[in-house]
Write a protein that holds these residues in place. Sequence first.
Motif, PDB file in Angstrom:
ATOM      1  N   ARG A 105      80.501   0.084 -51.228  1.00 25.63           N
ATOM      2  CA  ARG A 105      81.384   0.438 -52.341  1.00 25.63           C
ATOM      3  C   ARG A 105      81.835  -0.790 -53.096  1.00 25.63           C
ATOM      4  N   ALA A 106      82.409  -0.523 -54.266  1.00 29.03           N
ATOM      5  CA  ALA A 106      83.099  -1.560 -55.027  1.00 29.03           C
ATOM      6  C   ALA A 106      84.235  -0.900 -55.789  1.00 29.03           C
ATOM      7  N   ALA A 107      85.377  -1.560 -55.812  1.00 28.01           N
ATOM      8  CA  ALA A 107      86.518  -1.081 -56.587  1.00 28.01           C
ATOM      9  C   ALA A 107      86.321  -1.447 -58.057  1.00 28.01           C
ATOM     10  N   LEU A 108      86.681  -0.524 -58.952  1.00 33.17           N
ATOM     11  CA  LEU A 108      86.538  -0.713 -60.393  1.00 33.17           C
ATOM     12  C   LEU A 108      87.909  -0.676 -61.053  1.00 33.17           C
ATOM     13  N   HIS A 109      87.962  -1.223 -62.283  1.00 35.76           N
ATOM     14  CA  HIS A 109      89.230  -1.333 -62.993  1.00 35.76           C
ATOM     15  C   HIS A 109      89.110  -0.745 -64.389  1.00 35.76           C
ATOM     16  N   ALA A 110      90.260  -0.491 -64.997  1.00 32.63           N
ATOM     17  CA  ALA A 110      90.278   0.236 -66.266  1.00 32.63           C
ATOM     18  C   ALA A 110      89.511  -0.487 -67.369  1.00 32.63           C
ATOM     19  N   ASP A 111      89.434  -1.816 -67.304  1.00 30.66           N
ATOM     20  CA  ASP A 111      88.786  -2.540 -68.395  1.00 30.66           C
ATOM     21  C   ASP A 111      87.276  -2.393 -68.402  1.00 30.66           C
ATOM     22  N   THR A 112      86.681  -1.806 -67.359  1.00 25.71           N
ATOM     23  CA  THR A 112      85.231  -1.578 -67.365  1.00 25.71           C
ATOM     24  C   THR A 112      84.880  -0.099 -67.232  1.00 25.71           C
ATOM     25  N   ILE A 113      85.861   0.779 -67.377  1.00 27.46           N
ATOM     26  CA  ILE A 113      85.612   2.224 -67.343  1.00 27.46           C
ATOM     27  C   ILE A 113      85.926   2.788 -68.724  1.00 27.46           C
ATOM     28  N   PHE A 114      84.951   3.445 -69.334  1.00 28.76           N
ATOM     29  CA  PHE A 114      85.088   3.979 -70.684  1.00 28.76           C
ATOM     30  C   PHE A 114      84.807   5.482 -70.662  1.00 28.76           C
ATOM     31  N   VAL A 115      85.648   6.233 -71.343  1.00 28.57           N
ATOM     32  CA  VAL A 115      85.486   7.686 -71.408  1.00 28.57           C
ATOM     33  C   VAL A 115      84.894   8.054 -72.761  1.00 28.57           C
ATOM     34  N   GLU A 116      83.667   8.580 -72.716  1.00 30.98           N
ATOM     35  CA  GLU A 116      82.957   9.022 -73.918  1.00 30.98           C
ATOM     36  C   GLU A 116      82.897   7.935 -74.983  1.00 30.98           C
ATOM     37  N   ALA A 117      82.692   6.703 -74.557  1.00 31.05           N
ATOM     38  CA  ALA A 117      82.523   5.602 -75.512  1.00 31.05           C
ATOM     39  C   ALA A 117      81.159   5.738 -76.175  1.00 31.05           C
ATOM     40  N   GLU A 118      81.122   5.630 -77.484  1.00 32.80           N
ATOM     41  CA  GLU A 118      79.852   5.772 -78.199  1.00 32.80           C
ATOM     42  C   GLU A 118      79.126   4.445 -78.357  1.00 32.80           C
ATOM     43  N   THR A 119      79.894   3.364 -78.500  1.00 31.52           N
ATOM     44  CA  THR A 119      79.289   2.056 -78.761  1.00 31.52           C
ATOM     45  C   THR A 119      80.070   0.976 -78.020  1.00 31.52           C
ATOM     46  N   LEU A 120      79.351   0.028 -77.444  1.00 34.20           N
ATOM     47  CA  LEU A 120      79.955  -1.157 -76.854  1.00 34.20           C
ATOM     48  C   LEU A 120      79.212  -2.384 -77.371  1.00 34.20           C
ATOM     49  N   ALA A 156      91.111   1.613 -60.702  1.00 34.80           N
ATOM     50  CA  ALA A 156      90.976   2.806 -61.536  1.00 34.80           C
ATOM     51  C   ALA A 156      89.819   3.684 -61.089  1.00 34.80           C
ATOM     52  N   GLY A 157      88.959   3.152 -60.242  1.00 31.96           N
ATOM     53  CA  GLY A 157      87.806   3.928 -59.789  1.00 31.96           C
ATOM     54  C   GLY A 157      87.007   3.160 -58.765  1.00 31.96           C
ATOM     55  N   TRP A 158      85.890   3.752 -58.406  1.00 33.03           N
ATOM     56  CA  TRP A 158      85.018   3.185 -57.385  1.00 33.03           C
ATOM     57  C   TRP A 158      83.563   3.452 -57.744  1.00 33.03           C
ATOM     58  N   LYS A 159      82.690   2.576 -57.293  1.00 35.34           N
ATOM     59  CA  LYS A 159      81.267   2.898 -57.220  1.00 35.34           C
ATOM     60  C   LYS A 159      80.890   2.907 -55.751  1.00 35.34           C
ATOM     61  N   VAL A 160      80.027   3.838 -55.390  1.00 37.83           N
ATOM     62  CA  VAL A 160      79.603   3.958 -54.004  1.00 37.83           C
ATOM     63  C   VAL A 160      78.133   4.366 -54.002  1.00 37.83           C
ATOM     64  N   GLY A 161      77.397   3.857 -53.034  1.00 36.77           N
ATOM     65  CA  GLY A 161      75.976   4.179 -52.960  1.00 36.77           C
ATOM     66  C   GLY A 161      75.430   3.844 -51.596  1.00 36.77           C
ATOM     67  N   ALA A 162      74.182   4.246 -51.381  1.00 42.15           N
ATOM     68  CA  ALA A 162      73.482   3.933 -50.137  1.00 42.15           C
ATOM     69  C   ALA A 162      71.991   3.906 -50.432  1.00 42.15           C
ATOM     70  N   PRO A 163      71.239   3.023 -49.757  1.00 40.06           N
ATOM     71  CA  PRO A 163      69.804   2.904 -50.045  1.00 40.06           C
ATOM     72  C   PRO A 163      68.944   4.003 -49.452  1.00 40.06           C
ATOM     73  N   GLY A 164      69.520   4.871 -48.607  1.00 40.97           N
ATOM     74  CA  GLY A 164      68.747   5.948 -48.004  1.00 40.97           C
ATOM     75  C   GLY A 164      69.666   7.033 -47.480  1.00 40.97           C
ATOM     76  N   PRO A 165      69.113   8.190 -47.107  1.00 39.11           N
ATOM     77  CA  PRO A 165      69.957   9.320 -46.707  1.00 39.11           C
ATOM     78  C   PRO A 165      70.745   9.098 -45.429  1.00 39.11           C
ATOM     79  N   ALA A 166      70.310   8.180 -44.576  1.00 37.58           N
ATOM     80  CA  ALA A 166      71.039   7.891 -43.343  1.00 37.58           C
ATOM     81  C   ALA A 166      71.616   6.484 -43.336  1.00 37.58           C
ATOM     82  N   ALA A 167      71.469   5.763 -44.431  1.00 36.39           N
ATOM     83  CA  ALA A 167      71.925   4.372 -44.497  1.00 36.39           C
ATOM     84  C   ALA A 167      73.432   4.303 -44.689  1.00 36.39           C
ATOM     85  N   ALA A 168      74.014   3.220 -44.203  1.00 35.33           N
ATOM     86  CA  ALA A 168      75.448   3.001 -44.384  1.00 35.33           C
ATOM     87  C   ALA A 168      75.755   2.819 -45.868  1.00 35.33           C
ATOM     88  N   PRO A 169      76.787   3.484 -46.376  1.00 35.73           N
ATOM     89  CA  PRO A 169      77.161   3.313 -47.779  1.00 35.73           C
ATOM     90  C   PRO A 169      77.796   1.956 -48.042  1.00 35.73           C
TER      91      PRO A 169
END
Length: 251
Positions: A67-82, A52-65
């Motif tokens: 990623r991790a694949a994400l799923h619907a059960d951990t993605i919340f749209v405008e959730a107020e409370t968990l 359902a989605g992805w997270k992506v990041g890198a530790p520096g501006p020239a560093a290799a990125p």
Amino acid sequence: MPFDIDAAAAALVEARRTGKRLDALPEGARPGSEAQAYAVQDAVARILGPVAGWKVGAPGPAAAPARAALHADTIFVEAETLPASLFHVIGAEAEIAYRFGRDLPPEAGPYDREAVLAAIATMHPAIEIADTRFATFGAVDAHSQRADQQNHGVLVLGPGLTDWHGLDPVTQPVRLAIDGTVLHDRVGGNSAVDPVRLLVWLANEGARSLGGIKAGQVVTTGSCTGTDFVTAPTRIVAEFPGLGSVALAIG
């Protein structure tokens, strides 16, 4: 001894489903390389269901990125409370996320910056909660953490902005408040500096093994504030002036 991808994936999925944390992955199932860590990630993703989605990041501006694949059960749209019971640890991060409006299949690439940006439908303020399937956060090796969705807990999206093209994530102000106290108030703050570079990498390389970026998927691009570990009950607010804000109460 051959590396046992299936045993690693099974251990992580079981920990996720039962809440019983791992001291480490089983012998023979501990990834020793980025390639093995991603193989475990992909095996977990295939067990858990559609990406359902992805997270992506890198530790520096020239560093290799990374990623991790994400799923619907951990993605919340405008959730107020968990509920606090969802988490082992609560690492609060303010992030910028993008929802894609069209597919970017690997076979149609490579994609340049303009093509990736043209595929984005909305831009979102977001809170990611860092968490772990291991007994102690950060205690296992980096490859095992990568295999464990790179320490993903949940992603909470704020309202999507369609007219986002005038916003520059590199110069975007951000504030993160915990229980009414502002802990971070800065400009930019992403360790990769330019999140769009991460999106281009994800489209061309990172998402390839799971079919590429697809319409409707959301991609969050790494913390702009670092990680602040908090305890429940707590209320987390991430503000991105011009983009919007998102709040999450955990209790």
